[in-house]
Structure formats: structure tokens, C-alpha cells
Design a protein around this motif. Structure first.
Motif, PDB file in Angstrom:
ATOM      1  N   MET A 200       2.180   4.377   0.046  1.00 36.15           N
ATOM      2  CA  MET A 200       1.738   3.454  -0.995  1.00 36.15           C
ATOM      3  C   MET A 200       0.465   3.920  -1.689  1.00 36.15           C
ATOM      4  SD  MET A 200       4.090   1.255  -1.207  1.00 36.15           S
ATOM      5  CE  MET A 200       3.350   0.064  -2.302  1.00 36.15           C
ATOM      6  N   GLY A 201      -0.114   4.996  -1.235  1.00 36.67           N
ATOM      7  CA  GLY A 201      -1.270   5.582  -1.893  1.00 36.67           C
ATOM      8  C   GLY A 201      -2.575   4.918  -1.514  1.00 36.67           C
ATOM      9  N   TYR A 202      -2.853   3.780  -2.144  1.00 33.27           N
ATOM     10  CA  TYR A 202      -4.130   3.117  -1.884  1.00 33.27           C
ATOM     11  C   TYR A 202      -4.029   1.645  -2.225  1.00 33.27           C
ATOM     12  CZ  TYR A 202      -9.060   1.837  -2.311  1.00 33.27           C
ATOM     13  OH  TYR A 202     -10.280   1.217  -2.170  1.00 33.27           O
ATOM     14  N   TYR A 203      -4.390   0.795  -1.256  1.00 38.99           N
ATOM     15  CA  TYR A 203      -4.498  -0.643  -1.498  1.00 38.99           C
ATOM     16  C   TYR A 203      -5.985  -0.979  -1.549  1.00 38.99           C
ATOM     17  CZ  TYR A 203      -4.516  -5.652  -0.676  1.00 38.99           C
ATOM     18  OH  TYR A 203      -4.765  -6.994  -0.782  1.00 38.99           O
ATOM     19  N   PRO A 204      -6.485  -1.530  -2.666  1.00 44.02           N
ATOM     20  CA  PRO A 204      -7.939  -1.659  -2.837  1.00 44.02           C
ATOM     21  C   PRO A 204      -8.597  -2.770  -2.051  1.00 44.02           C
ATOM     22  CG  PRO A 204      -6.786  -2.506  -4.752  1.00 44.02           C
ATOM     23  CD  PRO A 204      -5.744  -1.905  -3.866  1.00 44.02           C
ATOM     24  N   GLY A 205      -7.816  -3.638  -1.400  1.00 44.91           N
ATOM     25  CA  GLY A 205      -8.443  -4.643  -0.540  1.00 44.91           C
ATOM     26  C   GLY A 205      -8.775  -5.917  -1.271  1.00 44.91           C
ATOM     27  N   ALA A 206     -10.082  -6.182  -1.483  1.00 40.86           N
ATOM     28  CA  ALA A 206     -10.540  -7.455  -2.031  1.00 40.86           C
ATOM     29  C   ALA A 206      -9.974  -7.685  -3.429  1.00 40.86           C
ATOM     30  CB  ALA A 206     -12.067  -7.488  -2.052  1.00 40.86           C
ATOM     31  N   ILE A 207      -9.258  -8.772  -3.608  1.00 38.36           N
ATOM     32  CA  ILE A 207      -8.581  -9.026  -4.875  1.00 38.36           C
ATOM     33  C   ILE A 207      -9.568  -9.370  -5.982  1.00 38.36           C
ATOM     34  CG2 ILE A 207      -8.218 -11.514  -4.531  1.00 38.36           C
ATOM     35  CD1 ILE A 207      -5.385 -11.054  -5.683  1.00 38.36           C
ATOM     36  N   TYR A 208     -10.742  -9.894  -5.609  1.00 41.78           N
ATOM     37  CA  TYR A 208     -11.707 -10.295  -6.633  1.00 41.78           C
ATOM     38  C   TYR A 208     -12.570  -9.132  -7.119  1.00 41.78           C
ATOM     39  CZ  TYR A 208     -10.605 -15.168  -5.589  1.00 41.78           C
ATOM     40  OH  TYR A 208      -9.960 -16.366  -5.439  1.00 41.78           O
ATOM     41  N   ASP A 209     -12.419  -7.963  -6.522  1.00 44.35           N
ATOM     42  CA  ASP A 209     -13.173  -6.797  -6.982  1.00 44.35           C
ATOM     43  C   ASP A 209     -12.526  -6.251  -8.252  1.00 44.35           C
ATOM     44  OD1 ASP A 209     -15.382  -6.530  -5.426  1.00 44.35           O
ATOM     45  OD2 ASP A 209     -14.499  -5.137  -4.018  1.00 44.35           O
ATOM     46  N   GLU A 210     -13.137  -6.521  -9.388  1.00 38.10           N
ATOM     47  CA  GLU A 210     -12.567  -6.020 -10.637  1.00 38.10           C
ATOM     48  C   GLU A 210     -12.840  -4.532 -10.824  1.00 38.10           C
ATOM     49  OE1 GLU A 210     -13.416  -8.338 -14.061  1.00 38.10           O
ATOM     50  OE2 GLU A 210     -13.017 -10.248 -13.069  1.00 38.10           O
ATOM     51  N   GLU A 211     -13.915  -4.038 -10.223  1.00 44.50           N
ATOM     52  CA  GLU A 211     -14.237  -2.612 -10.337  1.00 44.50           C
ATOM     53  C   GLU A 211     -13.757  -1.899  -9.076  1.00 44.50           C
ATOM     54  OE1 GLU A 211     -18.008   0.166 -11.737  1.00 44.50           O
ATOM     55  OE2 GLU A 211     -18.304  -1.947 -11.287  1.00 44.50           O
ATOM     56  N   LEU A 212     -12.948  -0.851  -9.253  1.00 47.97           N
ATOM     57  CA  LEU A 212     -12.298  -0.209  -8.110  1.00 47.97           C
ATOM     58  C   LEU A 212     -13.225   0.713  -7.318  1.00 47.97           C
ATOM     59  CD1 LEU A 212      -8.781   0.648  -9.565  1.00 47.97           C
ATOM     60  CD2 LEU A 212      -9.338  -1.065  -7.843  1.00 47.97           C
ATOM     61  N   PHE A 213     -14.152   1.417  -7.975  1.00 49.10           N
ATOM     62  CA  PHE A 213     -15.045   2.361  -7.288  1.00 49.10           C
ATOM     63  C   PHE A 213     -14.252   3.385  -6.465  1.00 49.10           C
ATOM     64  CE2 PHE A 213     -18.038  -1.418  -7.178  1.00 49.10           C
ATOM     65  CZ  PHE A 213     -18.902  -0.924  -8.139  1.00 49.10           C
ATOM     66  N   GLY A 215     -12.186   6.698  -7.728  1.00 54.19           N
ATOM     67  CA  GLY A 215     -12.427   8.055  -8.212  1.00 54.19           C
ATOM     68  C   GLY A 215     -11.823   9.157  -7.366  1.00 54.19           C
ATOM     69  N   PHE A 216     -12.664  10.140  -7.023  1.00 55.01           N
ATOM     70  CA  PHE A 216     -12.214  11.366  -6.372  1.00 55.01           C
ATOM     71  C   PHE A 216     -11.636  11.116  -4.983  1.00 55.01           C
ATOM     72  CE2 PHE A 216     -13.287  14.944  -3.537  1.00 55.01           C
ATOM     73  CZ  PHE A 216     -12.463  15.901  -4.093  1.00 55.01           C
ATOM     74  N   ARG A 217     -12.081  10.081  -4.319  1.00 53.94           N
ATOM     75  CA  ARG A 217     -11.639   9.844  -2.949  1.00 53.94           C
ATOM     76  C   ARG A 217     -10.133   9.596  -2.876  1.00 53.94           C
ATOM     77  NH1 ARG A 217     -14.144   5.125  -1.155  1.00 53.94           N
ATOM     78  NH2 ARG A 217     -14.084   5.712   1.052  1.00 53.94           N
ATOM     79  N   LEU A 218      -9.562   8.973  -3.899  1.00 54.70           N
ATOM     80  CA  LEU A 218      -8.117   8.776  -3.927  1.00 54.70           C
ATOM     81  C   LEU A 218      -7.399  10.113  -4.008  1.00 54.70           C
ATOM     82  CD1 LEU A 218      -5.571   7.086  -4.117  1.00 54.70           C
ATOM     83  CD2 LEU A 218      -5.998   6.808  -6.572  1.00 54.70           C
ATOM     84  N   ALA A 219      -7.888  11.016  -4.854  1.00 56.06           N
ATOM     85  CA  ALA A 219      -7.266  12.336  -4.976  1.00 56.06           C
ATOM     86  C   ALA A 219      -7.354  13.093  -3.652  1.00 56.06           C
ATOM     87  CB  ALA A 219      -7.946  13.130  -6.090  1.00 56.06           C
ATOM     88  N   LEU A 220      -8.477  12.992  -2.963  1.00 53.78           N
ATOM     89  CA  LEU A 220      -8.623  13.681  -1.680  1.00 53.78           C
ATOM     90  C   LEU A 220      -7.681  13.101  -0.640  1.00 53.78           C
ATOM     91  CD1 LEU A 220     -10.143  15.809  -0.040  1.00 53.78           C
ATOM     92  CD2 LEU A 220     -11.832  14.046   0.528  1.00 53.78           C
ATOM     93  N   SER A 221      -7.518  11.795  -0.633  1.00 52.87           N
ATOM     94  CA  SER A 221      -6.589  11.168   0.306  1.00 52.87           C
ATOM     95  C   SER A 221      -5.159  11.646   0.063  1.00 52.87           C
ATOM     96  CB  SER A 221      -6.670   9.646   0.158  1.00 52.87           C
ATOM     97  OG  SER A 221      -5.660   9.012   0.917  1.00 52.87           O
ATOM     98  N   ARG A 222      -4.753  11.721  -1.195  1.00 54.63           N
ATOM     99  CA  ARG A 222      -3.415  12.201  -1.518  1.00 54.63           C
ATOM    100  C   ARG A 222      -3.235  13.670  -1.106  1.00 54.63           C
ATOM    101  NH1 ARG A 222       0.634   8.938  -3.073  1.00 54.63           N
ATOM    102  NH2 ARG A 222       0.203   8.720  -0.873  1.00 54.63           N
ATOM    103  N   LEU A 223      -4.293  14.459  -1.289  1.00 56.26           N
ATOM    104  CA  LEU A 223      -4.231  15.859  -0.888  1.00 56.26           C
ATOM    105  C   LEU A 223      -4.095  15.979   0.625  1.00 56.26           C
ATOM    106  CD1 LEU A 223      -4.390  18.825  -1.768  1.00 56.26           C
ATOM    107  CD2 LEU A 223      -6.881  18.660  -1.586  1.00 56.26           C
ATOM    108  N   GLU A 224      -4.779  15.128   1.346  1.00 57.31           N
ATOM    109  CA  GLU A 224      -4.667  15.138   2.810  1.00 57.31           C
ATOM    110  C   GLU A 224      -3.245  14.787   3.243  1.00 57.31           C
ATOM    111  OE1 GLU A 224      -7.167  13.376   6.614  1.00 57.31           O
ATOM    112  OE2 GLU A 224      -6.990  12.160   4.806  1.00 57.31           O
ATOM    113  N   ASP A 225      -2.638  13.773   2.615  1.00 55.38           N
ATOM    114  CA  ASP A 225      -1.257  13.407   2.925  1.00 55.38           C
ATOM    115  C   ASP A 225      -0.302  14.556   2.612  1.00 55.38           C
ATOM    116  OD1 ASP A 225      -2.136  10.862   3.638  1.00 55.38           O
ATOM    117  OD2 ASP A 225      -1.803  10.042   1.629  1.00 55.38           O
TER     118      ASP A 225
END
Length: 841
Positions: A200-213, A215-225
Motif C-alpha cells: 500500500m506504499g504509505y498510510y499517513p496516519g492522522a487524518i487531520y494532518d493536512e500537510e504530509l511532511f 518527501g524523500f522518505r517515501l521514495a526511500l521506503s519504496r526503494l527498500e521494498d
């Protein structure tokens, strides 16, 4: 090369048609769901679900077809790449309906949307395809000669898979669910609320967080997978080539050959293994993996008291740590009284430096988090008196009145009953916001009563449905639920509230109590000012109804950062882009006026303000508070009178119908107009900070204000180019020239207070009060900051008396919510005076 007719072109087309139809329909469904109906993170995340199964299924078929065509000599990695190439076009099909939907739903950042689609569903396709091959390859193939086929001249062998596609799909479903359960387990057992998932890639958690913060960490996670499945496929490939070792009949020989084969595989796969190890350690260094021990290690600081284990940034001072620990114990005492029982376990408290710091270490940015089943809370930038500490601790306290193992109020035992969960926390905290500001001036009962007068309060029974809670903005939903839960407790008692919470509202008829609550609310006395303010504060859409919520939140954050760095033109351009994507955005309007003023273009700023107010006369789209701010800008920026002064330095006769003609200097007329304009605006607000600002501006145009103070009060103090020290120096000089000015004493006292020079601040606040300030808002703030100064100097007994004295000042327009906050500060001072915390270590 002969091709088995079982895998004919017609079969492949049929398979592609089925998956293409599924994905197209999936995209169509998403176009009808708010927040998912544009090319954005949420849409890409939702597409990962069907694309995962597409990838696995295409992996099964790729290895079947290649084996059936006598291509088994191809490496597994080669089969993987061929299969991905043949199926990736199918994963792009959901883009068709979402791109067409852009004719009706605005997309704010096409590039970000395509990047999210690349990093989420397309990366998932590649990864799931590899797992499909891996699962299918675990079952070896065997062949046999089919005599019937030989009768038609066929020379190939029919290759029969050891398992069917449906069974392989079932195995992949188990792997998929295992990955999901692993993510859920991480949410349950660690501080993290967001989840990096292999499929599923990435679930951001808190629904009220409008700003995702993210960036690069998502790309690194996908590269690790990606590297993990690459290593596994390499192992599988080499293992398949060494299957002959299993033909040995002696167990010892078999074990030796297996060990030799394993070492040989390691040597051949060392590059991919080494790459995976490097990426994995890199992921740890960027906090992609965050068990509790890692979060605590990254924070660095630890202390404890009788009821709390507190983790905090190591750089914090001992005084700050000691005061926060004492604040926790004060909240423990307050909440124990509310719940009428003491918790059975101690609590873990995680404090973070900032929203970005918290987002990186546990997944929530601006949203504050509690995990009742862990008895833990997570808060950024805490301070003594911060009521969000109380709110989150109330969630943790509720663990003892809710069933195990989740320790939450649950509807049907499955869905978290957010209306009761958040309502209970608001009822226990009672002050809204962080304990100060406009929202905290009134109680939740008063705000809810105002919503009913405005006819924008949703039916409570609808709000109490778990599925409806997120349909409304958080301020409205929290306030109304908190008001009802507090009323329920006052009417029925704590035991009844505990039962309601534990049962998730099931089996309890609330109709009669809701009617009584409505009647009681409607009897509350509210003036028009309260009602207008409630509409401005509480009437706005939920996150599901906002346009490009994440994208615009990121732009706003970037614009604020650019403004703080002095890059005003770039910040202005960002706010202008927000207004382009959300025409009429009121925050953007105010910021463009502000930035135009800072850049010296007062005419443009004034034009914006006039146009907005004129447009509102016909369309009535501006909120009450925004209209007040625009009126303030018009008074501040209206240069027409200044131009007249420079062109007409002579006097001008003003005729009064009840008095003989007299000559009044034009400058006096100008000052009087400004003074009256600010005075009129003062009557239209409930906001104490606005009151104070308008009072100082009004004083600048009072006839008895020394002329040498006017430039200071109208321009210099509001200039962003001057730092705090420079402004303080100007005020110190002003005191020497106008020692009898109560307002200047007040401003200097605030400056000293902000610099933590509490004794000097106390002295000048006293002088300001003795000299008679021109508005009750400045008096209130002088008394309040004097009391806070005593508290911060650890003179707790005197602070307790000062807060009690402030509560008795009836002329200062202290409302119900403020009185509650002042009582808390009085009790807090008394508690700090009596409490002796353990040494900080």
C-alpha cells in the motif's frame, strides 16, 4: 518456438480486458469520493489496492507463459522485468477517469499527483509482480507427454503448474493481509501512527494532518521494498538452479549440499544484498523504522515521576523539563477528579520539538496523538498551561473505563466511536484550543448554543454516528460532542457516562436527554457578537470537502517560511497561486494584503481590501472576523487623508448645526476620524488580541498623545525589519520622553515579558495600571501577565493570589471560558507551590 494454445493471444486479451475493466471501474468509483476524486496522494494510495493484485496476478501468468514456451532458462529477474513491461499499461488505466474528472474537480499540482502515482501504485505493481513470481515459483513445475496432442503433430510438452492461478492468488492474498497486519501491529505496538507498507506504499496516519511532511522518505521506503524483493528473487533463482542437491538420498549429504548451495547463492547475490543492507540502514537513519526504543533514543531525554515516564528532546533545559513534569502531575490530579477515579497504570509521555520533528519520529505532524491502549501521548512544543496536554491525557485516562484490548469506545465492537472518544476528552478538558485565544473565551456549551442559533449545528444523533463524525470540521464536531458529554455527565453522573463510553452508545436511549440538552442550550443568553464570532470560527468545511487539502497546506507552510526568511515576493506568489486554485480564499486575501504592505505597496493592499469589502456587500462570502480585519486594514492603509494633508496644509472650516462656525485644523480632523474609526471597530469584536492591537492604534491618534509617539505607534513598532531588541530600545527611549503614557509602559512591559525579564515587566505593568490604561483589554492583559510573571519566577503563592484577584475584576469582561482558565491557573499555582518533583535525570 511453439506456444501452448492454452496461453493464446485471445486468452491474454481476455485477461487484460478483465483487469482493465476492474481498474477503470475502480477509478470511476474514486471520482465520486471526496478527497479521492483528484490526482493526489489519496487517489494514488487507494489505487494501490487493486494494483497489488494486478501485479501478483501478472507475475503468476508471466512465469506460467514463459515456462510453457520452454523459456525456463531465463533468469527469474529477467522474467520479472518482462512481466512488468507487459502489464504496466494496465496499472495506468485508473488515470483515465481521474484525468477526465479534472474537468469538474480542480487539480492543484499535476506534477505531485503523477509523482505520487509513480511512487505508490506503479511501484506497487513492480513489487507485487515480484512477489507473484516468488509465490508461484515456490511450487515446482512438472511435465508429461500428452499423447492426444501428439496425434495432431504437436512436438511440445504440456507444462502443468503444480498450483492453479486461483490458489496462487489466495496465497498472495495471505501475503498481502500479512503485510497489512504487520502495519497494523506497528500502529498498535509502537509510537508510530503512520505506516510504510510494502504493497500500500504509505498510510499517513492522522487524518487531520493536512500537510504530509513525507518527501524523500517515501521514495526511500519504496526503494527498500524494491531491493528486498530483488534479493528474494535472486535467492529463488539460484535456489532453483541448485535443486539437484535435494536428490541425494542421504540426509547428511543433502545438508552439506544445501549449505554449499546457500553460500554459493550468497556470493552470487552479494551486490543486491549489500545494496539492501545499505538502504536498510539508511532507512533507519531517516526514521522509517520507529519502534519505541528508537523513538526514545532519538529524543534522548528521559525523566519520570510517580505517574509518568517522560521522553523529551535532550537539548531542553532542566527547568523546562521539571516544570513540564509538574504540569503532567497537575493534569493527573485534575483528571482524576473528573473521572472520579485514579488510573491503574502510569503513562508514557513523548514530547517533541516541533510538528516536523513529531511527524518524522512517530508519523503525526500538527495533530496531537494519544494511544489509550499504550497509555501514551505524543505532543509537540508543549508548555505549562497547554490544554492539549490535558486533552490527550484524558484519552489515556479513558483506557480504564473502556473494554480491553483496545481500551476505546467502539461501535459494534469494531468502529472507534470518535464522537464519544473526542467528546469525552473535550468534556474533561473543557477549555477549547490550547488554553488561550478567542476560542477559549467561551465554554463548549456557549459555542454549541451559538451554533444552534445560527442553524448550522448538525443533528446530534447524526453526529454520534461513527460514520458521520468526519463529515464535519473538527472544531464543530469536537465542541458539540464535548458539550453533550459534559451535560450527560452532569445529569446522569460519572458511572452512567462510563457505561455509555464502554458500550459505544449502544443500548442506551438518548432521545429524551438530547431534547433536554437542546432546551438547556437554547435558554443560554448570547449576544449577537458571540453568535457572529461562532459562525466565523466554527463554520468551515471538513478536510474531505476542501480543495487540494494536502497540496495547499504544503504551499501555505512554505509561504509562511518564505515570509519569515524575508522572501516576501516569493511568499506573495505562493499565496497568489493558492487564490488561483481556491478563488476567494480568505487567508490568501489577508496574506496578500499584508505582504503588499510589507513590500511598500500600500495602494495595492488598500485596493485588495476595498474590493473584498465591496464584493461582500453583494455576495456575503467573507467571514465576520475576516471582515473586521479588512476594515482594520482600510483604516490603517487609507492614504487619501495623508495626501490631502500634504496638499492642503491650511485650516478647514467645519460647520456644526448646533454651534457657530469654528475653524478646526485639518490634522485634528484627521486624528479624530482615525480615533473614531478604531473605536467603532473595537465594539465589533470579541477577540482580546484584536482589542489590544486596535487600542494601541487608537491611542496613536488620540489628541492628547504626544506627537513624538505617533510615528513609533503607527509604523515603527509594526515594522518586521526591526527585531525585538530594537523595538525594546525604541520603547525605552519613548518612556524617557513620555513617562506618563500608560500605553507605552504597557508595550515596554510586554517587551520585557517576551524577553523573560519578568521583574522589569512587572514594574511597568504596575505603572501602566496606575496611569489608567485606555481600554479594559490592556488592563486584563496587564493583570494576567503580572500573574504569569510571578508564576514563571516560581513565586507560586503570589501567583495564586494574583490569578484569584484577576478573576474578581468584574469590569474586565471576563467570560465563562476565561474564568475557567483563570481558575485552572490559580489551582496550578497552588499545586506547583505544594508539589516537590523527583530530581530530573
Amino acid at each position: 518456438m511453439s506456444i501452448n494454445p492454452f496461453y493464446s493471444t485471445q486468452t491474454v486479451r481476455s485477461w487484460s480486458t478483465i483487469w482493465g475493466s476492474i481498474l477503470f471501474v475502480w477509478g470511476l468509483i474514486l471520482t465520486q469520493i471526496p478527497l479521492l476524486n483528484l490526482l493526489s496522494f489519496e487517489f494514488a494510495f487507494a489505487c494501490c489496492l487493486p494494483v497489488s493484485f494486478l501485479g501478483a496476478h501478472s507475475g503468476f501468468r508471466a512465469i506460467k507463459i514463459l515456462n510453457s514456451t520452454n523459456s525456463s532458462k531465463l533468469s527469474t529477474i529477467r522474467i520479472w522485468l518482462i512481466g512488468v513491461k507487459k502489464s504496466i499499461y494496465l496499472a495506468l488505466i485508473p488515470l483515465i477517469p481521474i484525468l477526465l474528472n479534472a474537468f469538474w474537480v480542480r487539480n492543484c499540482n499535476w506534477l505531485a499527483g503523477f509523482l505520487f502515482y509513480l511512487l505508490l501504485p506503479l511501484a506497487t505493481l513492480v513489487i507485487a509482480h515480484g512477489y507473484g513470481i516468488l509465490i508461484y515459483s515456490f511450487n515446482s513445475f512438472h511435465s508429461q507427454t500428452n499423447l492426444n496432442d501428439q496425434t495432431v503433430g504437436s512436438s511440445y510438452k504440456i507444462v502443468r503448474p503444480a498450483i492453479s492461478e486461483s490458489k496462487a492468488l489466495l496465497y498472495f492474498t495471505l501475503v498481502f493481509l500479512t503485510a497489512l497486519l504487520w502495519g497494523i501491529w506497528g500502529f498498535i505496538s509502537t509510537p508510530a501512527v503512520d505506516v510504510f507498507s510494502v504493497f500500500m506504499g504509505y498510510y499517513p496516519g492522522a487524518i487531520y494532518d493536512e500537510e504530509l511532511f513525507i518527501g524523500f522518505r517515501l521514495a526511500l521506503s519504496r526503494l527498500e521494498d524494491l531491493m528486498l524483493i530483488t534479493v528474494l528473487l535472486n535467492f529463488q533463482d539460484h535456489w532453483k538452479r541448485e535443486q539437484h542437491v535435494l536428490q541425494s538420498t542421504r540426509i547428511l549429504n543433502r545438508m552439506k549440499k544445501l549449505a554449499f548451495s546457500f553460500m554459493y547463492t550468497l556470493r552470487l547475490s552479494k551486490l543486491s544484498i549489500l545494496t539492501l543492507i545499505v538502504i536498510h540502514f539508511w532507512a533507519w537513519s531517516l526514521d522509517l523504522h520507529r519502534p519505541a526504543f528508537w523513538v526514545r533514543h532519538r529524543l534522548g531525554g528521559y525523566t519520570e515521576s510517580v505517574h509518568f515516564q517522560m521522553y523529551y528532546p535532550q537539548a531542553w533545559s532542566k527547568d523546562r523539563v521539571k516544570n513540564l513534569l509538574t504540569e503532567l502531575e497537575f493534569n493527573y490530579q485534575e483528571l482524576s477528579q473528573f473521572f472520579q477515579q485514579k488510573p491503574t497504570q502510569s503513562f508514557a509521555v513523548y514530547f517533541y520539538q516541533s510538528p516536523k520533528h513529531k511527524k518524522r519520529l512517530m508519523g503525526a505532524g500538527h495533530t496531537l496523538i494519544a494511544k489509550p491502549w499504550q497509555r501514551s501521548i505524543h505532543i509537540h512544543a508543549p508548555y505549562v498551561g497547554d490544554r492539549v496536554i490535558t486533552h490527550e491525557l484524558a484519552h489515556a485516562f479513558s483506557a480504564d473505563i473502556a473494554p480491553q484490548p483496545h481500551h476505546l469506545s467502539m461501535r459494534y465492537g469494531i468502529l472507534p466511536h470518535m464522537s464519544l472518544i473526542e467528546g469525552l476528552a473535550v468534556a474533561a478538558t473543557w477549555t477549547r484550543g490550547r488554553g488561550s485565544g478567542l476560542l477559549s473565551r467561551l465554554s463548549p456549551h456557549q459555542w454549541t448554543a451559538a451554533l444552534r442559533r445560527l442553524d448550522i449545528a448538525p443533528p446530534l444523533k447524526a453526529l454520534l454516528q461513527p460514520s458521520s463524525f468526519y463529515s464535519y470540521n473538527s472544531s464543530l464536531a469536537y465542541t458539540m460532542c464535548g458539550s453533550f458529554v459534559r451535560f450527560y455527565r452532569d445529569e446522569q453522573g460519572q458511572d452512567a457516562l462510563n457505561q455509555l463510553y464502554a458500550n459505544g452508545g449502544q443500548g442506551i436511549d438518548l432521545d429524551e436527554l438530547i431534547d433536554r440538552w437542546h432546551t438547556w442550550l437554547d435558554a443560554l443568553i448570547l449576544d449577537d457578537l458571540i453568535i457572529n464570532t461562532a459562525e466565523a470560527l466554527l463554520k468551515y468545511p471538513s478536510i474531505f470537502s476542501k480543495v487540494c487539502a494536502h497540496e495547499l497546506a504544503a504551499r501555505r507552510s512554505q509561504a509562511y517560511e518564505l515570509e519569515n526568511r524575508g522572501k516576501l515576493a516569493e511568499a506573495y506568489a505562493l499565496w497568489q497561486s493558492i487564490d488561483h486554485d481556491v478563488p476567494g480564499d480568505q487567508k490568501s486575501l489577508l496574506k496578500r494584503i499584508h505582504l503588499s504592505h510589507l513590500q511598500g505597496d500600500d495602494q495595492q493592499a488598500l485596493k485588495f481590501a476595498h474590493q473584498a469589502l465591496q464584493s461582500d456587500h453583494t455576495q456575503n462570502t467573507l467571514s465576520y472576523l475576516v471582515k473586521l480585519r479588512l476594515k482594520e486594514w482600510v483604516i490603517d492603509l487609507d492614504m487619501q487623508v495623508h495626501d490631502q494633508i500634504t496638499k492642503q496644509p491650511q485650516s478647514k472650516a467645519l460647520v456644526s448645526p448646533s454651534a457657530p462656525p469654528q475653524v478646526i485644523p485639518f490634522e485634528t480632523t484627521y486624528l479624530t476620524q482615525k480615533y473614531r474609526a478604531y473605536s467603532e471597530l473595537l465594539k465589533q469584536s470579541l477577540n482580546r488580541s484584536l482589542w489590544r492591537r486596535l487600542t494601541i492604534k487608537r491611542y496613536a491618534y488620540a489628541l492628547d498623545t504626544p506627537d513624538e509617539l505617533r510615528p513609533l505607534l503607527t509604523k515603527k513598532l509594526w515594522s518586521p525589519s526591526l527585531d525585538t531588541k530594537a523595538k525594546q530600545s525604541l520603547l525605552e527611549h519613548a518612556i524617557s520622553t513620555a513617562p506618563s503614557s500608560a500605553e507605552v509602559h504597557y508595550l515596554l512591559a510586554r517587551s520585557y515579558f517576551n524577553q523573560e525579564q519578568y521583574e522589569l515587566a512587572h514594574k511597568h505593568f504596575k505603572s501602566a495600571l496606575d496611569l489608567k490604561l485606555s481600554h479594559h483589554s490592556l488592563e486584563y492583559e496587564s493583570f494576567r501577565l503580572q500573574a504569569l510573571g510571578l508564576f514563571y519566577r516560581a513565586q507560586y503563592k503570589q501567583a495564586h493570589l494574583a490569578f484569584e484577584n484577576l478573576r474578581d475584576q468584574s469590569k474586565l469582561h471576563i467570560l465563562e471560558g476565561e474564568d475557567y482558565s483563570l481558575r485552572l491557573w490559580s489551582d496550578r499555582s497552588k499545586f506547583f507551590y505544594q508539589y516537590q518533583p523527583l530530581p530530573v535525570f
